[in-house]
Scaffold this active site. Structure first.
Site, PDB file in Angstrom:
ATOM      1  N   GLU A  10      -8.987   1.583  12.522  1.00  0.00           N
ATOM      2  CA  GLU A  10      -8.179   0.533  12.222  1.00  0.00           C
ATOM      3  C   GLU A  10      -7.853   0.239  10.795  1.00  0.00           C
ATOM      4  O   GLU A  10      -7.189   0.146  10.352  1.00  0.00           O
ATOM      5  CB  GLU A  10      -8.019  -0.794  13.174  1.00  0.00           C
TER       6      GLU A  10
ATOM      7  N   PHE B   7     -12.438 -10.281  27.508  1.00  0.00           N
ATOM      8  CA  PHE B   7     -12.588  -9.110  26.933  1.00  0.00           C
ATOM      9  C   PHE B   7     -11.750  -8.559  25.916  1.00  0.00           C
ATOM     10  O   PHE B   7     -10.595  -8.791  25.966  1.00  0.00           O
ATOM     11  CB  PHE B   7     -12.803  -8.066  28.086  1.00  0.00           C
ATOM     12  N   GLN B   8     -12.559  -8.248  24.671  1.00  0.00           N
ATOM     13  CA  GLN B   8     -11.743  -8.107  23.451  1.00  0.00           C
ATOM     14  C   GLN B   8     -10.826  -9.066  23.128  1.00  0.00           C
ATOM     15  O   GLN B   8      -9.749  -8.817  22.455  1.00  0.00           O
ATOM     16  CB  GLN B   8     -10.992  -6.675  23.789  1.00  0.00           C
TER      17      GLN B   8
ATOM     18  N   LYS C  20      -0.725  -9.459  25.766  1.00  0.00           N
ATOM     19  CA  LYS C  20      -0.373  -8.518  26.700  1.00  0.00           C
ATOM     20  C   LYS C  20       0.813  -8.773  27.689  1.00  0.00           C
ATOM     21  O   LYS C  20       1.624  -7.876  28.036  1.00  0.00           O
ATOM     22  CB  LYS C  20      -1.568  -7.806  27.527  1.00  0.00           C
TER      23      LYS C  20
ATOM     24  N   MET D 124     -20.174   2.356 -10.667  1.00  0.00           N
ATOM     25  CA  MET D 124     -19.999   1.037 -11.215  1.00  0.00           C
ATOM     26  C   MET D 124     -21.100   0.047 -10.907  1.00  0.00           C
ATOM     27  O   MET D 124     -21.559  -0.504 -12.030  1.00  0.00           O
ATOM     28  CB  MET D 124     -18.788   0.359 -10.692  1.00  0.00           C
TER      29      MET D 124
END
Lengths: 163, 578
Positions: free
Chosen positions: B50, B112-113, B162, B479
């Site tokens: 993602e 969940f999630q 949802k 760097m």
């Protein structure tokens, strides 16, 4: 310097946390904060007391204005205004101290709003300084708890914070 | 028209003119993915992580000026997107991120999630929404695009539970043409009086400097900037974010300023008496030590965000407004007015600047037997005729690309300037290539950065986005190593990776072409070959000088006039470290 920033904002879930989050994320300090809906239930009015030099206060007001939920704000400290804070103090009382607490409350224009054989609850409004003075005047051993709302304020005259 | 929530989201995106969404499916967005499946108007690009969805959308946005759109699921899908959201936020990139959320009734139950996406992203978005009512969905999406693309742009998150996208619940759909928000009215026109003052001050200058940033690119004001600078004959410097806002090959351009800016740009800033900052925000990498910043200058600052003005540097003439109309007004005032720039003073000023320019601060050891990273960028510039879109990751390679690829046009230089996000380059390049399929797109990266989003090589194959990956492989986090060399007595703590993958095999494993380049003379032919392979993604693994450093440099706590310059070639810094 102490500043009282009065904010008119959308009465949306999370609006308060946007303001609180801004202060913690940018390292500004909040001395007190009060918030409640206005006569228009879609708007909330928040009064926030903070300290900082002019540059810091300028950034605070600019950053607050950037929040999408903030409709308008003013720094009350910039003009003549009235400020009030509500305090309730629960004090232990006995036959010897009851009269003293009552007269102190009278001097400070407080009201006794709850009485039990061993306690008083004194209600008082005023500037924060006045409330500080009352707390200082009472024997600290006698104080069970102090509840303060934090100051809220309004500007004098016709000027106002509205849509 | 009656639609369910999932259809409303997709239809709204279509009505908003969205071409691509970058995303990754999961439980909370399954209804949405089902709606995506049943249409062809909005094309979905399936990334492999993602974070890459946000970077790809970001690259697309930077290259086009249109908002990037992202779709992720709840919980880990949402948190993975946060780095990319913060990246867009720090660089003011318009982006709309739709995140799935658990169903409204279970929000707050540690389902969940479930994560509080609105809470997590609050400090790194311009605004965010939690949708609580399907009838408000279309309006919320419209608001999100409006907020993301107007004023100072930025990312906006829409968290969609949802149940809001439940296919069984249909409601009337109408996409609003316009939204107004009483609490959001971004400034457009600047204050006329201030603009007049700015022009007066500018024309009185004896040692003027134009300092232009990413706001000029975002505000599509390159033409106006170029006209103003040419009309006045003043020197101009761009910030890292502003590269391309003014043509880099023009003689009035004196290079980038700041930490790794040119000697002439930084010295000119330091000595200047009037600076006009246009769409730039006095970032700490630009200013160096604040109390030594531009001690002799009066400062004019044009910015669309009032909070950017006098945030770190006090300015004398603030102008809050959209840079394009403000510059137009300034141009008009200058054309109408009688006062002209002070020719004599300007001539002296340019003479001084040419002396600084003669230091040739970007010179490097061109006779080295090792591949110098600067040489690779110069060759890349040459092979692509300076016309490519260049994305980068973060580190030395980013600075070399900024210093040695001369951007003549805006939106060609695509890098994470504010947040400094490693892993940005490859997914951003994919987004750019989708936006400009016929253009050359190269991702200049390093062996450390590229590994942070390497999995997107798979996305590049699936959607046939043939980008060229120019991996300046110095076997160090360059760097970090440079700072350790300068500030930590060369204690190279964890800046070295001794298990670097074989990138050629890796590229091949992902279905692409890999090339390893070991010698300077191989660089040019390899680049030519790679760009000739129009329809293939090519990974050029270029073994560069391990000890090369980025010069010039303003070290931490120093001012513009106190730059560290490259020491003469052949001295110990040029030797291969054991």
């Amino acid at each position: 310097m102490r500043h009282i920033i009065s904010i008119l904002m959308e009465n949306e879930a999370g609006a308060l946390s946007r303001v609180a989050g801004l202060f913690s994320a940018r390292g500004y300090n909040i001395e007190s904060l009060t918030v409640a809906p206005t006569e228009d239930p879609s708007l909330s009015r928040m009064t926030l007391v903070t300290r900082g030099n002019e540059d810091v206060i300028e950034q605070i007001t600019k950053q607050l204005n950037k929040l999408i939920d903030v409709v308008k704000l003013i720094d009350l400290a910039e003009s003549v205004h009235i400020e009030r804070e509500l305090m309730m103090v629960k004090v232990k009382t006995s036959d010897e101290t009851r009269e003293e607490v009552r007269s102190l409350a009278n001097i400070f224009r407080g009201r006794i709003i709850d009485v039990t054989p061993t306690t008083y609850v004194v209600e008082m409004t005023g500037t924060s300084d006045k409330l500080d003075a009352f707390v200082a005047a009472i024997d600290s051993d006698g104080i069970i708890e102090v509840v303060r709302s934090g100051p809220t304020g309004i500007s004098r005259g016709e000027k106002g914070l509205h849509l | 028209m009656e639609l369910n929530g999932a259809q409303i989201v997709i239809q709204s995106l279509k009505d908003e003119g969205v071409e691509y969404i970058f995303g990754y499916p999961g439980g909370a967005v399954l209804h949405l993915y089902d709606a995506i499946f049943q249409q062809d108007d909005v094309k979905h690009i399936l990334v492999r992580h993602e974070q890459a969805a946000t970077h790809a959308a970001d690259g697309y946005a930077r290259a086009t000026g249109k908002p990037g759109v992202v779709l992720v699921t709840s919980g880990p899908g949402a948190t993975n997107a946060v780095t990319g959201i913060a990246t867009a936020y720090l660089d003011s990139i318009p982006m709309v991120v739709i995140s799935g959320q658990v169903s409204s009734p279970v929000i707050g139950s540690d389902a969940f999630q479930e994560v509080d996406m609105v809470g997590i992203t609050r400090p790194c978005v311009k605004h965010n929404f939690l949708v609580k009512d399907v009838t408000k969905l279309a309006e919320t999406i419209k608001k999100a695009f409006y907020v993301a693309t107007t004023g100072r742009p930025g990312p906006v998150v829409i968290d969609v539970p949802k149940d809001i996208t439940d296919p069984r619940i249909k409601v009337p759909y109408k996409y609003p043409k316009k939204v107004t928000m009483r609490s959001y009215n971004p400034a457009t026109a600047g204050h006329k009086g201030q603009i007049k003052r700015a022009v007066e001050l500018l024309l009185e200058a004896e040692k003027p400097m134009v300092y232009a940033g990413g706001g000029v690119v975002l505000g599509e004001a390159s033409e106006e900037l170029t006209e103003l600078v040419r009309m006045l004959g003043y020197p101009v410097t761009n910030t890292l974010m502003g590269l391309g806002a003014y043509p880099a090959t023009d003689k009035q351009f004196i290079g980038m300023l700041g930490m790794h800016g040119t000697y002439e740009a930084n010295m000119a800033m330091h000595e200047s008496d009037v600076i006009i900052a246009i769409g730039a925000r006095f970032d700490d990498r630009v200013t160096g030590k604040l109390d030594q910043f531009c001690p002799y200058a009066k400062i004019i600052h044009i910015d669309i965000d009032p909070a950017s003005i006098s945030k770190t540097v006090k300015v004398d003439v603030p102008i809050v407004g959209d840079v394009k109309p403000v510059l137009e007004q300034m141009l008009e005032l200058i054309k109408e007015g009688k006062k002209k720039p002070n020719k004599k003073a300007l001539e002296n000023w340019w003479n001084q600047i040419e002396k600084w320019r003669a230091v040739n601060c970007l010179d490097y050891d061109r006779s080295s037997l090792l591949i110098k990273p600067q040489y690779v960028i110069e060759q890349l510039y040459d092979v692509t005729k300076g016309e490519a879109f260049i994305t980068s990751d973060v580190g030395q390679h980013q600075m070399y690309a900024a210093q040695y690829y001369h951007f003549d046009k805006p939106r060609r230089w695509i890098n994470s300037g504010g947040l400094g996000t490693m892993g940005f380059g490859l997914p951003a390049a994919i987004g750019v290539k989708l936006a400009h399929p016929d253009a050359n797109v190269a991702c200049v990266t390093g062996e450390a950065s590229i590994q942070m989003c390497i999995q997107e090589l798979s996305t590049a194959l699936q959607y046939n986005t043939p980008v060229k990956i120019v991996n300046l492989n110095n076997r160090y986090m360059g760097m970090v190593r440079q700072w350790q060399e300068f500030s930590y007595e060369s204690r190279y703590s964890h800046s070295y990776m001794d298990t670097i993958p074989d990138f050629v095999k890796l590229a091949e494993a992902y279905g692409h072409i890999g090339m390893r380049i070991d010698k300077p003379e191989e660089v040019r032919p390899a680049l030519e070959e790679a760009f000739a392979l129009k329809d293939r993604t090519v990974f050029l693994d270029i073994m560069t000088d391990r000890t090369e450093n980025v010069y010039p440099m303003i070290e931490a706590g120093k001012g513009h006039h106190d730059m560290k310059l490259r020491v003469a070639p052949g001295t110990p810094t040029d030797r291969e470290l054991a």
